[in-house]
Motif scaffolding. Structure first.
Motif, PDB file in Angstrom:
ATOM      1  N   GLU A   1       0.824  -1.208   0.000  1.00  0.00           N
ATOM      2  CA  GLU A   1       0.000   0.000   0.000  1.00  0.00           C
ATOM      3  C   GLU A   1       0.863   1.266   0.000  1.00  0.00           C
ATOM      4  O   GLU A   1       0.554   2.228  -0.673  1.00  0.00           O
ATOM      5  CB  GLU A   1      -0.948   0.012   1.208  1.00  0.00           C
TER       6      GLU A   1
ATOM      7  N   LEU B   1      -2.782 -12.004  -3.586  1.00  0.00           N
ATOM      8  CA  LEU B   1      -3.906 -11.164  -3.986  1.00  0.00           C
ATOM      9  C   LEU B   1      -5.164 -12.015  -4.053  1.00  0.00           C
ATOM     10  O   LEU B   1      -5.127 -13.161  -4.488  1.00  0.00           O
ATOM     11  CB  LEU B   1      -3.604 -10.516  -5.337  1.00  0.00           C
TER      12      LEU B   1
ATOM     13  N   THR C   1      -8.225 -11.405  -5.688  1.00  0.00           N
ATOM     14  CA  THR C   1      -9.106 -11.421  -6.857  1.00  0.00           C
ATOM     15  C   THR C   1      -8.338 -11.077  -8.128  1.00  0.00           C
ATOM     16  O   THR C   1      -7.220 -10.561  -8.079  1.00  0.00           O
ATOM     17  CB  THR C   1     -10.245 -10.389  -6.705  1.00  0.00           C
TER      18      THR C   1
ATOM     19  N   ASP D   1      -9.211  -8.675 -10.086  1.00  0.00           N
ATOM     20  CA  ASP D   1      -9.093  -7.220 -10.075  1.00  0.00           C
ATOM     21  C   ASP D   1      -7.864  -6.769  -9.298  1.00  0.00           C
ATOM     22  O   ASP D   1      -7.202  -5.799  -9.680  1.00  0.00           O
ATOM     23  CB  ASP D   1     -10.349  -6.574  -9.484  1.00  0.00           C
ATOM     24  N   ASP D   2      -7.543  -7.461  -8.207  1.00  0.00           N
ATOM     25  CA  ASP D   2      -6.344  -7.145  -7.430  1.00  0.00           C
ATOM     26  C   ASP D   2      -5.081  -7.399  -8.251  1.00  0.00           C
ATOM     27  O   ASP D   2      -4.125  -6.627  -8.189  1.00  0.00           O
ATOM     28  CB  ASP D   2      -6.280  -7.973  -6.145  1.00  0.00           C
TER      29      ASP D   2
ATOM     30  N   PHE E   1      -2.318  -4.688  -9.329  1.00  0.00           N
ATOM     31  CA  PHE E   1      -0.910  -4.903  -8.984  1.00  0.00           C
ATOM     32  C   PHE E   1      -0.026  -4.682 -10.219  1.00  0.00           C
ATOM     33  O   PHE E   1       1.011  -4.029 -10.131  1.00  0.00           O
ATOM     34  CB  PHE E   1      -0.699  -6.310  -8.420  1.00  0.00           C
TER      35      PHE E   1
ATOM     36  N   GLN F   1      -0.169 -16.636  -8.379  1.00  0.00           N
ATOM     37  CA  GLN F   1      -1.419 -16.017  -7.920  1.00  0.00           C
ATOM     38  C   GLN F   1      -2.612 -16.931  -8.204  1.00  0.00           C
ATOM     39  O   GLN F   1      -3.471 -17.130  -7.339  1.00  0.00           O
ATOM     40  CB  GLN F   1      -1.640 -14.642  -8.585  1.00  0.00           C
TER      41      GLN F   1
END
Length: 143
Positions: free
Chosen positions: A5, A50, A52, A54-55, A59, A109
């Motif tokens: 973050e 991560l 999802t 979308d994540d 990234f 992932q």
């Protein structure tokens, strides 16, 4: 705020990535560079899990890897496309480049998200300046 973050708020010139990927790493690892980058990508995914798709897309943007999009998903595979200005620059300035860091990252992932051993295959589309990734997972081989 996690390490990821905090880093999302910074910006690094693309030239930095070029120096590492196209100059430094090939000089250090030679012909083994793509193989090492694939496993490095898997290691990064373990450090930055991560939840999802979308994540994962976000990234890729934050890491400066390009714009990732999901083209198709089936029960045991999916097709993704990577493009954008940074991908175009890599194709324009490198006669040989690899996207194995990204491939390894995707494999791990999906392995973590699906719960099955996964592998990613890279297919470069130089004329279109895009990279297609095929991620396959074996529903008989739990991770």
């Amino acid at each position: 705020m996690s390490g990821y973050e905090k880093w999302k708020q910074t910006s690094i010139p693309a030239f930095n990535d070029f120096l590492f990927r196209q100059e430094l790493l090939p000089n250090l690892f030679g012909k083994e560079t793509p193989f090492i980058l694939y496993w490095a990508g898997k290691d990064l995914a373990r450090k930055y899990p991560l939840a999802t798709m979308d994540d994962i897309i976000a990234f890729f943007e934050h890491a400066g890897w390009g714009s990732l999009s999901l083209l198709e998903e089936k029960k045991d595979s999916c097709e993704l496309q990577l493009d954008g200005p940074l991908v175009t620059m890599r194709f324009d300035h490198c006669s040989e480049c690899t996207f194995q860091l990204e491939a390894g990252f995707l494999a791990q992932q999906f392995e973590q998200q699906k719960g099955y051993v996964a592998e990613t295959f890279e297919q470069q589309k130089r004329r279109a300046k895009t990279v297609l990734f095929t991620v396959k997972w074996d529903r008989k081989d739990k991770s």
